[in-house]
Motif scaffolding. Structure first.
Motif, PDB file in Angstrom:
ATOM      1  N   GLN A 249       0.825  -1.205   0.000  1.00  0.00           N
ATOM      2  CA  GLN A 249       0.000   0.000   0.000  1.00  0.00           C
ATOM      3  C   GLN A 249       0.862   1.260   0.000  1.00  0.00           C
ATOM      4  N   GLN A 252       2.121   1.737  -3.492  1.00  0.00           N
ATOM      5  CA  GLN A 252       1.024   2.241  -4.318  1.00  0.00           C
ATOM      6  C   GLN A 252       0.780   3.725  -4.064  1.00  0.00           C
ATOM      7  N   ALA A 253       0.870   4.147  -2.795  1.00  0.00           N
ATOM      8  CA  ALA A 253       0.695   5.562  -2.468  1.00  0.00           C
ATOM      9  C   ALA A 253       1.814   6.406  -3.082  1.00  0.00           C
ATOM     10  N   SER A 255       3.454   5.652  -5.781  1.00  0.00           N
ATOM     11  CA  SER A 255       3.208   5.686  -7.216  1.00  0.00           C
ATOM     12  C   SER A 255       2.160   6.744  -7.564  1.00  0.00           C
ATOM     13  N   ARG A 256       1.087   6.801  -6.768  1.00  0.00           N
ATOM     14  CA  ARG A 256       0.061   7.822  -7.004  1.00  0.00           C
ATOM     15  C   ARG A 256       0.625   9.226  -6.794  1.00  0.00           C
ATOM     16  N   MET A 257       1.455   9.381  -5.760  1.00  0.00           N
ATOM     17  CA  MET A 257       2.058  10.681  -5.492  1.00  0.00           C
ATOM     18  C   MET A 257       2.963  11.094  -6.651  1.00  0.00           C
ATOM     19  N   THR A 259       2.711  10.163  -9.783  1.00  0.00           N
ATOM     20  CA  THR A 259       1.841  10.514 -10.921  1.00  0.00           C
ATOM     21  C   THR A 259       1.229  11.898 -10.735  1.00  0.00           C
ATOM     22  N   ASP A 260       0.751  12.161  -9.522  1.00  0.00           N
ATOM     23  CA  ASP A 260       0.157  13.477  -9.243  1.00  0.00           C
ATOM     24  C   ASP A 260       1.181  14.591  -9.394  1.00  0.00           C
TER      25      ASP A 260
END
Length: 319
Positions: A249, A252-253, A255-257, A259-260
């Protein structure tokens, strides 16, 4: 990886429960082996040894019975009181033998022993009946018949009785030795099983601890490396996340950060480009406005100069 599909808390509980199960199994094996050893030891202490002692007591009492009867022959006395004492002594010895036989019969263990005990019961009955006949003949002043019966029957029954008791004693000694050997074998087997169990438990515990540690440390190291790359401004790192646990997790966080952040930077870049374009346009407009103003001023100056020449009395100078 199966462990990565479990939460860290559940994973910890599963690993430590498995280790606890291994220890419990090891303890159960030890208890079972110790119980077997105790069973063999109890069999020797509570069955075979008492039976051997009981047989020895019966043999001793039978020997006393034969000696007492022989003594009554050798010390033949017409005294009724002495004869009655001798008879009471013989009856007491027979009762003692019968009581010992009954006690022995309460604790039979094997089929071989039961068969031998049946032979003992039969031989003892024949011997006692023959002895009673001999004593009756002796008391009724028939010594020759008593002696003949002793030679023809009593001695043979006595020898048969002695042989059966010897066989029973041999059976008890053999079973006692087998029980002792079984106890020793169980002890050696216990050492082997417990030793193998300890080694197996150590190996499994090491493997489980290694897998458990790697399942947490490896993804955390990846997360740290990704965070360091992001901190350096590198937003192109490929982030791969496996499993459903907390480290997964976290990746994944991240990775999202990442991308953002890329999207935010792209938006800022686009806005900056738009601002630069607007500034260029504004600069061009300003420059054109300045030129138009200069042209207007020059035109005014020219007109003023012409007016001055016509007698207006003033001069306008335009730069």
């Amino acid at each position: 990886m199966l462990l990565r599909k479990m939460k860290v808390g559940l994973r910890s509980a599963a690993v430590f429960s498995l280790i606890g199960l291994i220890v419990a199994l090891l303890g159960a094996i030890s208890v079972i082996q110790m119980r077997d050893m105790a069973s063999h030891s109890a069999l020797v202490d509570k069955k075979w040894l008492p039976s051997i002692l009981l047989l020895q007591d019966m043999q001793h009492t039978i020997s006393e019975l034969r000696i007492e009867m022989l003594r009554s022959f050798l010390t033949k006395d017409n005294d009724t009181h002495v004869e009655k004492n001798t008879e009471r002594q013989l009856v007491s010895l027979r009762e003692k033998i019968s009581h010992a036989k009954d006690n022995y019969g309460k604790n039979l263990e094997t089929d071989e022993e039961r068969a031998a005990f049946d032979r003992l019961t039969s031989a003892l009955g024949l011997y006692i009946r023959a002895q009673e006949k001999v004593m009756d003949l002796s008391i009724n002043d028939s010594p020759e018949q008593a002696i003949n019966l002793t030679k023809s029957q009593l001695n043979a029954h006595g020898d048969a009785l002695g042989k059966v008791m010897t066989d029973l004693r041999a059976i008890n000694i053999k079973e006692a030795e087998q029980a002792a050997m079984s106890s020793e074998y169980t002890f050696e087997l216990s050492i082997l099983l417990v030793g193998a169990g300890i080694i197996l438990a150590m190996v499994l515990t090491t493997v489980l601890a290694t897998l458990f540690t790697r399942s947490i440390v490896a993804p955390l190291r990846t997360a740290i490396k990704v965070a360091e790359e992001i901190a350096k401004g590198n937003l192109t790192t490929s982030i791969e996340s496996e499993g459903r646990d907390e480290p997964a997790q976290l990746l994944q966080a991240l990775s999202r950060m990442q991308t953002d952040l890329r999207q935010t930077i792209h938006l800022i870049s686009d806005s900056s480009n738009q601002l630069a374009s607007a500034a260029e346009e504004l600069s061009a407009v300003t420059e054109e406005s300045t030129r138009a103003l200069q042209l207007a001023l020059n035109a005014g100056a020219i007109e003023a100069a012409r007016a001055g020449e016509g007698g207006s009395g003033f001069t306008v100078v335009a730069d």
